[in-house]
Enzyme design. Structure first.
Site, PDB file in Angstrom:
ATOM      1  N   CYS A 110       0.855  -1.173   0.000  1.00 47.44           N
ATOM      2  CA  CYS A 110       0.000   0.000   0.000  1.00 47.44           C
ATOM      3  C   CYS A 110       0.892   1.225   0.000  1.00 47.44           C
ATOM      4  O   CYS A 110       1.889   1.253   0.725  1.00 47.44           O
ATOM      5  CB  CYS A 110      -0.876  -0.021   1.252  1.00 47.44           C
ATOM      6  N   HIS A 153      -9.022  -3.848  -2.146  1.00 51.72           N
ATOM      7  CA  HIS A 153      -8.075  -3.080  -1.326  1.00 51.72           C
ATOM      8  C   HIS A 153      -8.443  -1.590  -1.325  1.00 51.72           C
ATOM      9  O   HIS A 153      -8.480  -0.947  -0.270  1.00 51.72           O
ATOM     10  CB  HIS A 153      -6.655  -3.308  -1.870  1.00 51.72           C
ATOM     11  N   GLU A 154      -8.729  -1.063  -2.511  1.00 48.76           N
ATOM     12  CA  GLU A 154      -9.026   0.379  -2.604  1.00 48.76           C
ATOM     13  C   GLU A 154     -10.378   0.715  -1.981  1.00 48.76           C
ATOM     14  O   GLU A 154     -10.519   1.752  -1.326  1.00 48.76           O
ATOM     15  CB  GLU A 154      -8.975   0.859  -4.062  1.00 48.76           C
ATOM     16  N   HIS A 157     -10.117   1.191   1.631  1.00 50.91           N
ATOM     17  CA  HIS A 157      -9.635   2.523   2.048  1.00 50.91           C
ATOM     18  C   HIS A 157     -10.803   3.488   2.282  1.00 50.91           C
ATOM     19  O   HIS A 157     -10.739   4.349   3.157  1.00 50.91           O
ATOM     20  CB  HIS A 157      -8.716   3.131   0.979  1.00 50.91           C
TER      21      HIS A 157
HETATM   22 NI    NI Z   1      -3.591   0.992  -0.120  1.00 54.14          NI
END
Ligand code: NI
Length: 182
Positions: A110, A153-154, A157
């Site tokens: 990341c 993953h995004e 966030h």
């Molecule tokens: Ni990330």
């Protein structure tokens, strides 16, 4: 002229906020930031520029990492040597997912986490993501393998989740009998 983005570090509390839905039309400032994110991610995956600008390689970025808690993600996926596909999804939602799970064998990285975190994250092998493009048109993306992991993953966030939150401290690594490693 390329200008590196300022990306928040994992210790920054803004990475832990649940981001707001974006309303349209989006500002010129946001469109500009999206373009800079695409450039940054693309350059970070081209060795010559990675070195020249001292970039950490990465394929995805979410607006909270730029200190803006709004639901926008950017992914630049290298599909072939030097050939990149860009995805900009606003207010993304996973509308369906495979039963099959995978994990990136080497573990995830990341751009906000400047250290090695040992462990693998279980992710859906395939997802369908719906959302909007920069002009507010509805879009749907089907993603598999690395790209599927990147979307998950995004989107994490946007919900204040960092990948290492999902590493099981009692079982950091899997064998390829337990899970398909990619
Ligand atoms: Ni990330």
């Amino acid at each position: 002229m390329f200008k590196k983005l300022d990306i928040l570090d994992e210790k920054d509390k803004r990475l832990r906020i649940v981001s707001k839905e974006v309303t349209f039309p989006i500002s010129k400032e946001y469109k500009n930031l999206i373009q800079r994110a695409i450039d940054h991610l693309t350059y970070s995956q081209i060795e010559e520029y990675e070195k020249k600008y001292n970039l950490r390689p990465g394929m995805g970025l979410a607006f909270p990492q730029l200190g803006i808690n709004e639901r926008i993600i950017i992914i630049v996926n290298e599909v072939d040597d030097g050939i990149f596909e860009n995805y900009v999804v606003i207010n993304p939602k996973i509308v369906s997912n495979s039963a099959e799970m995978v994990a990136v064998e080497a573990g995830e990285g990341c751009l906000s986490v400047n250290r090695e975190v040992p462990g693998q994250v279980l992710r859906y092998a395939r997802v369908t993501v719906e959302g909007f493009d920069e002009d507010g048109n509805k879009i749907r993306v089907r993603a598999r393998e690395d790209l599927s992991v990147a979307f998950q993953h995004e989107i994490d966030h946007l919900n204040g989740i960092l990948f290492f939150d999902r590493i099981d401290p009692n079982k950091r690594f899997y064998s390829d009998i337990e899970i398909r490693l990619i």
